[in-house]
Design a protein around this motif. Sequence first.
Motif, short mmCIF file in Angstrom:
data_model
loop_
_atom_site.label_atom_id
_atom_site.label_comp_id
_atom_site.label_asym_id
_atom_site.label_seq_id
_atom_site.Cartn_x
_atom_site.Cartn_y
_atom_site.Cartn_z
N GLY A 66 0.82 -1.20 0.00
CA GLY A 66 0.00 0.00 0.00
C GLY A 66 0.86 1.25 0.00
N TRP A 67 0.31 2.35 0.52
CA TRP A 67 1.08 3.59 0.58
C TRP A 67 0.81 4.32 1.88
CZ3 TRP A 67 -1.32 8.50 0.65
CH2 TRP A 67 -2.69 8.53 0.31
N ALA A 68 1.80 5.10 2.29
CA ALA A 68 1.72 5.84 3.55
C ALA A 68 2.41 7.18 3.39
CB ALA A 68 2.36 5.06 4.69
N THR A 69 1.91 8.18 4.08
CA THR A 69 2.56 9.48 4.15
C THR A 69 2.62 9.92 5.60
OG1 THR A 69 0.46 10.64 3.78
CG2 THR A 69 1.80 10.17 1.85
N HIS A 70 3.44 10.93 5.84
CA HIS A 70 3.69 11.36 7.21
C HIS A 70 3.23 12.80 7.41
CE1 HIS A 70 5.99 7.70 6.57
NE2 HIS A 70 5.94 7.52 7.87
N HIS A 71 3.91 13.56 8.24
CA HIS A 71 3.33 14.84 8.68
C HIS A 71 3.67 16.02 7.80
CE1 HIS A 71 7.16 16.42 10.01
NE2 HIS A 71 6.57 17.48 10.53
N ASN A 72 4.58 15.87 6.82
CA ASN A 72 5.00 17.02 6.04
C ASN A 72 5.25 16.61 4.60
OD1 ASN A 72 7.26 19.17 5.12
ND2 ASN A 72 6.02 20.03 6.77
N ILE A 73 4.73 17.43 3.67
CA ILE A 73 4.80 17.12 2.24
C ILE A 73 5.33 18.36 1.53
CG2 ILE A 73 3.45 16.53 0.18
CD1 ILE A 73 1.32 15.42 2.25
N ASP A 74 6.21 18.16 0.53
CA ASP A 74 6.71 19.29 -0.23
C ASP A 74 6.28 19.19 -1.69
OD1 ASP A 74 8.38 17.43 -1.41
OD2 ASP A 74 10.22 18.16 -0.45
N LEU A 75 6.82 20.07 -2.52
CA LEU A 75 6.42 20.15 -3.91
C LEU A 75 6.64 18.84 -4.66
CD1 LEU A 75 5.40 22.18 -6.08
CD2 LEU A 75 7.80 22.63 -6.61
N TRP A 76 7.63 18.06 -4.21
CA TRP A 76 7.97 16.80 -4.88
C TRP A 76 7.23 15.62 -4.27
CZ3 TRP A 76 11.14 20.86 -3.82
CH2 TRP A 76 11.69 21.50 -4.93
N ARG A 77 6.19 15.90 -3.48
CA ARG A 77 5.33 14.87 -2.89
C ARG A 77 6.10 13.95 -1.95
NH1 ARG A 77 2.77 18.72 -5.21
NH2 ARG A 77 1.14 18.22 -6.72
N THR A 78 6.97 14.55 -1.16
CA THR A 78 7.68 13.78 -0.16
C THR A 78 6.69 13.03 0.73
OG1 THR A 78 9.52 15.33 -0.11
CG2 THR A 78 9.24 13.92 1.82
N ALA A 79 6.91 11.72 0.89
CA ALA A 79 5.99 10.91 1.69
C ALA A 79 6.67 10.28 2.89
CB ALA A 79 5.36 9.82 0.82
N ASN A 80 7.98 10.27 2.90
CA ASN A 80 8.71 9.62 3.99
C ASN A 80 8.81 10.55 5.20
OD1 ASN A 80 10.47 10.97 1.95
ND2 ASN A 80 11.95 10.81 3.61
N PRO A 81 9.18 10.04 6.37
CA PRO A 81 9.31 10.90 7.55
C PRO A 81 10.39 11.96 7.32
CG PRO A 81 9.31 8.58 8.18
CD PRO A 81 9.45 8.62 6.69
N VAL A 82 10.08 13.20 7.69
CA VAL A 82 11.06 14.28 7.61
C VAL A 82 11.07 15.02 8.94
CG1 VAL A 82 10.89 14.57 5.12
CG2 VAL A 82 9.34 15.85 6.59
N GLY A 83 12.27 15.48 9.35
CA GLY A 83 12.41 16.12 10.64
C GLY A 83 12.62 17.60 10.51
N MET A 84 12.16 18.33 11.53
CA MET A 84 12.35 19.78 11.57
C MET A 84 12.70 20.19 13.00
SD MET A 84 9.37 21.31 9.09
CE MET A 84 8.06 20.84 10.22
N GLY A 85 13.94 19.91 13.42
CA GLY A 85 14.34 20.36 14.74
C GLY A 85 14.51 19.23 15.74
N VAL A 86 14.91 19.60 16.94
CA VAL A 86 15.17 18.63 18.00
C VAL A 86 13.89 17.88 18.36
CG1 VAL A 86 15.91 18.37 20.39
CG2 VAL A 86 17.03 20.06 18.92
N GLY A 87 14.02 16.57 18.50
CA GLY A 87 12.88 15.76 18.90
C GLY A 87 11.92 15.47 17.78
N SER A 88 12.30 15.78 16.55
CA SER A 88 11.35 15.69 15.45
C SER A 88 10.79 14.29 15.20
CB SER A 88 11.98 16.21 14.16
OG SER A 88 13.13 15.47 13.80
N PRO A 89 11.51 13.20 15.48
CA PRO A 89 10.88 11.89 15.22
C PRO A 89 9.55 11.69 15.95
CG PRO A 89 13.23 11.63 15.57
CD PRO A 89 12.91 13.05 15.92
N THR A 90 9.33 12.39 17.04
CA THR A 90 8.08 12.21 17.78
C THR A 90 6.87 12.69 17.00
OG1 THR A 90 8.47 14.31 18.90
CG2 THR A 90 9.17 12.33 20.04
N TRP A 91 7.07 13.57 16.01
CA TRP A 91 5.94 13.90 15.14
C TRP A 91 6.20 13.49 13.69
CZ3 TRP A 91 8.29 18.14 17.74
CH2 TRP A 91 9.15 18.92 16.97
N ALA A 92 7.48 13.45 13.28
CA ALA A 92 7.79 13.12 11.89
C ALA A 92 7.39 11.69 11.55
CB ALA A 92 9.28 13.33 11.61
#
Length: 527
Positions: A153-179
């Motif tokens: 199947g398919w899955a996406t996470h909390h943040n998507i960019d112009l290139w349709r990023t679907a994998n987990p991406v981090g933005m700062g300290v502790g980001s895996p807890t929401w990414a």
Amino acid sequence: MLPLGASWLEAATKLPYAQLRQRHIADYQRLFQRTSLNLGPAQNASTPTDERLTNFAVTPDPSLLALYFQYGRYLLISSSRPGSQPANLQGIWSYQVQPPWSSNWTSNINIEMNYWPAETCNLSECAGPLFDLIEGLAHTGARAAQETYGLPGWATHHNIDLWRTANPVGMGVGSPTWANWCMSGPWLCAHLYDHYRFTRNREFLRTRAYPAMRGAAEFLLAWLIEDGEGHLTTCPSESTENDFLAPDGKSAMTSAGCTMDMALIRELFTNCIASAKELGIDADFSQQLATARARLIPYRIGKFGQLQEWAIDFAESTPGQRHMSHLYPLFPGGEITPRSTPELAQAARISLERRLAAGGAYTGWSRAWAIAFWARLADGDKAWESLSMLMQHSTNLNLFDTHPSGKTSIFQIDGNFGATAAIAEFLLQSHTGVIDLLPALPAAWPTGEVKGLRARGGIEIDLRWANGKAADAVLQPDFTAEYRFRPPTGQKIHNITAATDALLHTLPDQTVTVTLQAKRRYRVRFA
């Protein structure tokens, strides 16, 4: 039309301003004029908008809310049209090269909220870019599901960019807890099925909606695990960006079977089953979904009488958290309602009251969500109270929504869209299979009129009320079909007429069932 291959900006510079402005007005009004809202005359019609907003706490002005509603529709028309990218965190109005959060699509609430008004507020075409995004994510998300989890199947996470990023991406300290929250796929898919419910476009369901929904459901079927007590659960599981106190007293974010996970999975499985039945396909897969759905962890009520956010009744370490994801089945979902699940609706109300009492809804988008919750709870006065707070504390002088950032506030467009959708919920709801007329009318709006709202089932509705009571309504169905309507509390539907009376069947709860003919205009009169 501009010539293919020409630079749009270059071509625009060759046209006089007056001509460009006239073309712009003619273009957007083609969509804009479908819907109008009148909440009474402006108390200070000659006062500039910024002064009306500044004075709102002292002089509540419902007519300013009518302007705000139409402003939200205009923003969606301007930032999301067929062939464009979807509306992002700042629409098309960001002035920065690198705006906050890169002006990406944050998919654990923000992009979804951007499109809440599309169907109800008669701007269905404006959701087209969102559907294009979802189809792109179904491809990139298939790779993310395989590479990250080894699942189909398919899955996406909390943040998507112009290139349709679907994998987990981090933005700062502790980001895996929401990414690493992997549940945006089913949330996005809810928009696909809702579009079908509003339009009854079977070809859209067959070719675009169901394939994406099915792929997301395949991932979730494989993602579910046994909880050791006879239920299926998710693990790891996060309730978007919120934390709790673990038994050792430390703050934690990851557990198993968060309420929002269960709500999203239950909703997607239900929608897939209904879609497969409508299309006459996938009986075996539907049975797998039904079997799994029956074993999902049920909603639970905690020690304060609240709807639990986690499968375990953890203590909240951030009781004023802006995210209220466990209330998803109240809105935008439709599984919890005051009529069908009164105990859960009361628990949801307590959760909302507790969150707001602790300082929640301090961002514009969070406040917009609270307004919609109150409307779904049929409490128009509390909805109006939250709407007033949105205007006083989370709205710029140009009516842009705000998000606090340190000592200042930044513009984030989702609150505009969320509040626009919530205002429509005051006046019309259709998520239960019954079309509720004026379900959450506040006392502050005793007289008014709305034209051109849309309800599920493919029908356009005008409503007029006076002295806090429905006066009449006009129905314009797209299809010949049976519809159910519920009048406002304390009223009855007297008749529904076109050239001749439509045959009504009134139920004990005062809802009426009636078969309407496509493209005819019917008037509803209330007793």
